[in-house]
Design an enzyme around this catalytic site. Structure first.
Site, PDB file in Angstrom:
ATOM      1  N   ALA A 102     -13.375   1.087  -1.037  1.00  0.00           N
ATOM      2  CA  ALA A 102     -12.590   2.525   0.067  1.00  0.00           C
ATOM      3  C   ALA A 102     -11.662   2.294   0.317  1.00  0.00           C
ATOM      4  O   ALA A 102     -10.605   1.116   0.660  1.00  0.00           O
ATOM      5  CB  ALA A 102     -13.337   4.088  -0.800  1.00  0.00           C
ATOM      6  N   ASP A 148     -17.897   8.849  -4.441  1.00  0.00           N
ATOM      7  CA  ASP A 148     -16.750   8.632  -5.213  1.00  0.00           C
ATOM      8  C   ASP A 148     -15.735  10.181  -4.902  1.00  0.00           C
ATOM      9  O   ASP A 148     -16.116  10.980  -6.013  1.00  0.00           O
ATOM     10  CB  ASP A 148     -15.664   8.155  -6.301  1.00  0.00           C
ATOM     11  CG  ASP A 148     -14.525   8.133  -5.935  1.00  0.00           C
ATOM     12  OD1 ASP A 148     -14.082   6.213  -5.958  1.00  0.00           O
ATOM     13  OD2 ASP A 148     -13.142   8.143  -5.646  1.00  0.00           O
ATOM     14  N   GLY A 198     -12.868   2.665  -7.675  1.00  0.00           N
ATOM     15  CA  GLY A 198     -11.384   2.510  -7.979  1.00  0.00           C
ATOM     16  C   GLY A 198     -11.282   1.636  -8.398  1.00  0.00           C
ATOM     17  O   GLY A 198     -11.996   0.594  -8.983  1.00  0.00           O
ATOM     18  N   LYS A 250       2.373  -7.862   4.736  1.00  0.00           N
ATOM     19  CA  LYS A 250       1.835  -6.575   4.424  1.00  0.00           C
ATOM     20  C   LYS A 250       2.419  -5.740   4.115  1.00  0.00           C
ATOM     21  O   LYS A 250       3.490  -5.157   5.044  1.00  0.00           O
ATOM     22  CB  LYS A 250       0.265  -6.254   5.208  1.00  0.00           C
ATOM     23  CG  LYS A 250      -0.277  -4.966   4.402  1.00  0.00           C
ATOM     24  CD  LYS A 250      -1.244  -5.126   2.990  1.00  0.00           C
ATOM     25  CE  LYS A 250      -2.352  -4.913   1.968  1.00  0.00           C
ATOM     26  NZ  LYS A 250      -3.407  -5.720   2.107  1.00  0.00           N
ATOM     27  N   ALA A 263     -13.094  -3.244   0.483  1.00  0.00           N
ATOM     28  CA  ALA A 263     -12.189  -2.579   1.331  1.00  0.00           C
ATOM     29  C   ALA A 263     -11.985  -3.144   2.254  1.00  0.00           C
ATOM     30  O   ALA A 263     -12.597  -4.155   3.533  1.00  0.00           O
ATOM     31  CB  ALA A 263     -12.692  -1.084   2.006  1.00  0.00           C
ATOM     32  N   ARG A 285       0.794  -1.326   0.192  1.00  0.00           N
ATOM     33  CA  ARG A 285      -0.195  -0.322  -0.277  1.00  0.00           C
ATOM     34  C   ARG A 285       0.952   1.488   0.213  1.00  0.00           C
ATOM     35  O   ARG A 285       1.293   0.865   0.875  1.00  0.00           O
ATOM     36  CB  ARG A 285      -0.799   0.408   1.168  1.00  0.00           C
ATOM     37  CG  ARG A 285      -1.429   0.892   0.976  1.00  0.00           C
ATOM     38  CD  ARG A 285      -3.050   1.097   2.313  1.00  0.00           C
ATOM     39  NE  ARG A 285      -4.004  -0.573   1.375  1.00  0.00           N
ATOM     40  CZ  ARG A 285      -5.249  -0.909   2.255  1.00  0.00           C
ATOM     41  NH1 ARG A 285      -5.688   0.301   3.554  1.00  0.00           N
ATOM     42  NH2 ARG A 285      -5.412  -1.428   1.705  1.00  0.00           N
ATOM     43  N   VAL A 340     -11.117  -2.114  -7.878  1.00  0.00           N
ATOM     44  CA  VAL A 340     -12.085  -2.859  -7.445  1.00  0.00           C
ATOM     45  C   VAL A 340     -13.860  -2.442  -7.386  1.00  0.00           C
ATOM     46  O   VAL A 340     -14.861  -3.327  -7.623  1.00  0.00           O
ATOM     47  CB  VAL A 340     -12.217  -3.811  -5.878  1.00  0.00           C
ATOM     48  CG1 VAL A 340     -12.978  -3.794  -5.310  1.00  0.00           C
ATOM     49  CG2 VAL A 340     -10.558  -4.303  -5.432  1.00  0.00           C
ATOM     50  N   LYS A 360      -8.180 -14.074   5.312  1.00  0.00           N
ATOM     51  CA  LYS A 360      -8.519 -14.116   3.783  1.00  0.00           C
ATOM     52  C   LYS A 360      -7.589 -15.525   3.234  1.00  0.00           C
ATOM     53  O   LYS A 360      -8.480 -15.594   2.357  1.00  0.00           O
ATOM     54  CB  LYS A 360      -7.847 -12.763   2.833  1.00  0.00           C
ATOM     55  CG  LYS A 360      -8.188 -11.493   3.016  1.00  0.00           C
ATOM     56  CD  LYS A 360      -7.301 -10.922   2.225  1.00  0.00           C
ATOM     57  CE  LYS A 360      -7.984  -9.284   2.143  1.00  0.00           C
ATOM     58  NZ  LYS A 360      -7.667  -8.915   0.978  1.00  0.00           N
TER      59      LYS A 360
HETATM   60  N1  PHE Z   1      -3.912  -6.256  -2.418  1.00  0.00           N
HETATM   61  C1  PHE Z   1      -4.492  -7.625  -2.126  1.00  0.00           C
HETATM   62  C2  PHE Z   1      -5.531  -7.653  -1.007  1.00  0.00           C
HETATM   63  O1  PHE Z   1      -5.212  -6.692  -0.198  1.00  0.00           O
HETATM   64  C3  PHE Z   1      -3.022  -8.232  -2.354  1.00  0.00           C
HETATM   65  C4  PHE Z   1      -2.392  -9.078  -3.037  1.00  0.00           C
HETATM   66  C5  PHE Z   1      -2.968  -8.697  -4.457  1.00  0.00           C
HETATM   67  C6  PHE Z   1      -1.707 -10.488  -3.352  1.00  0.00           C
HETATM   68  C7  PHE Z   1      -2.875  -9.808  -5.749  1.00  0.00           C
HETATM   69  C8  PHE Z   1      -1.893 -11.026  -4.354  1.00  0.00           C
HETATM   70  C9  PHE Z   1      -1.652 -10.889  -5.597  1.00  0.00           C
HETATM   71  O2  PHE Z   1      -5.843  -8.710  -1.282  1.00  0.00           O
END
Ligand code: PHE
Length: 352
Positions: free
Chosen positions: A237, A203, A182, A77, A259, A41, A184, A65
């Site tokens: 966002a 937005d 954006g 991250k 988000a 990020r 997504v 995730k």
């Molecule tokens: N921005 C993605 C997320 O938060 C991270 C990601 C993108 C990881 C593409 C791997 C491949 O989930």
């Protein structure tokens, strides 16, 4: 840098980038299920402490995730806290030094695009020889931006949550308020409009808003989001948009978005549940980009297969979460965290 007592992760790093004055924060939350994966990020932060705190919180969300849909990856991250108005050459230099850092981590953390970065930035990071950079441009051998696959997953999450709330998964005829047009929000708004939903988009960026309108959405003022009636609210966002006050105010029956960390904490989840609002935990709903990224680039799947898995697994995971929540009398956020914890604890210690 030692982890703060309120963070249960494995490793973090905070470093000032001399030439730009940016802060580089890398958080590896868990490698229990496999090497940590998470986006990088890039944005402004009030200070280094805020950047590190965000990296830690976002890394923890990445662990969830991958654990929930059952993929063998951990959570991490990267955050680049940049000064305002960073020139393109300075940005490139920062990304190269960051890439060297990633290479030195030896694969324990593998990154991809996130808010404020894109495929071209991933190409730059990969120039350093940092292997396993997800989401590079197709010209550089990557799978391209992760936003479209994230949107596929959010679309499936909206369906599963509508099924829970209304007994019908179809978005046709539903009003969906998308916050953020954006990488997504825009493909999501377009897909919802094609599926027959009435799409409202907020937005602050006029260009992004115009693209959403061209895709079939109606504009809503950003400050009116919490007071605009809709069947579904989809935050796409930045995070921390639903605190206790917003949870009391929102005029919707479903919250499902792309988000990361949209709730300020467990209290907001409890208030949504008390008000009968079905909340699709963000770390399930927003997992599509990362899921498809690792499938396409680490496992060699084609996009159609990866996106089919995203839609299928995000839908089935959410149905499981909602079932658990009902059984336990808990809100879905609490139920999903519990399920993820069970999956993490059941895993054998990592062998790579
Ligand atoms: N921005 C993605 C997320 O938060 C991270 C990601 C993108 C990881 C593409 C791997 C491949 O989930």
């Amino acid at each position: 840098m030692t982890a703060a007592p309120d963070w249960d992760g494995e490793e973090c790093l905070l470093e000032r980038d001399g030439p730009t004055g940016a802060w580089i924060a890398i958080a590896i939350h868990s490698t229990r299920l496999g090497p940590a994966v998470g986006g990088t990020r890039m944005r402004e932060y009030p200070d280094a402490r805020a950047a590190l705190a965000d990296a830690r919180a976002l890394a923890a969300a990445m662990t969830l995730k991958f654990a929930l849909p059952g993929l063998p990856w951990g959570g991490g991250k990267g955050v680049l806290a940049v000064p305002p108005g960073l020139a393109p050459e300075a940005r490139r230099g920062l990304l190269l030094r960051y890439g060297e850092r990633l290479a030195a981590l030896g694969g324990r953390f593998r990154t991809g695009p996130d808010v404020g970065t894109g495929s071209v930035d991933m190409d730059v990071i990969a120039e350093t020889g940092a292997p396993w950079v997800f989401g590079r441009t197709p010209a550089a051998g990557g799978a391209g931006p992760s936003g479209p696959a994230t949107a596929v997953g959010v679309f499936a999450a909206i369906g599963a949550a509508c099924e829970e709330a209304f007994g019908d998964a179809s978005p046709a005829g539903r009003t969906v308020l998308v916050q953020g047009a954006g990488s997504v929000g825009l493909p999501l708004a377009a897909a919802l409009a094609r599926a027959g939903a009435e799409v409202l988009v907020a937005d602050p960026d006029p260009g992004a808003l115009a693209r959403a309108v061209a895709a079939g959405a109606r504009p809503v003022a950003p400050e009116a989001v919490a007071d605009t009636p809709a069947d579904v609210f989809s935050p796409c966002a930045l995070g921390a948009v639903i605190g206790p006050a917003e949870a009391e105010r929102l005029r919707c029956r479903v919250v499902a978005g792309g988000a990361n960390n949209p709730l300020t904490g467990p209290e907001a989840a409890a208030i949504l549940a008390r008000r009968g609002i079905v909340y699709a935990p963000d770390f399930v709903a927003s997992a599509g980009g990362a899921m498809a990224g690792v499938r396409m680039e680490a496992d060699g799947w084609d996009r159609a297969r990866a996106e089919a898995e995203v839609a299928g697994r995000i839908g089935s995971t959410l149905r499981e979460v909602f079932r658990d929540a009902r059984r336990l009398g808990a809100d879905p956020d609490t139920a999903a965290r519990r399920l993820a914890r069970e999956r993490l604890e059941a895993a054998p210690p990592p062998d790579r």
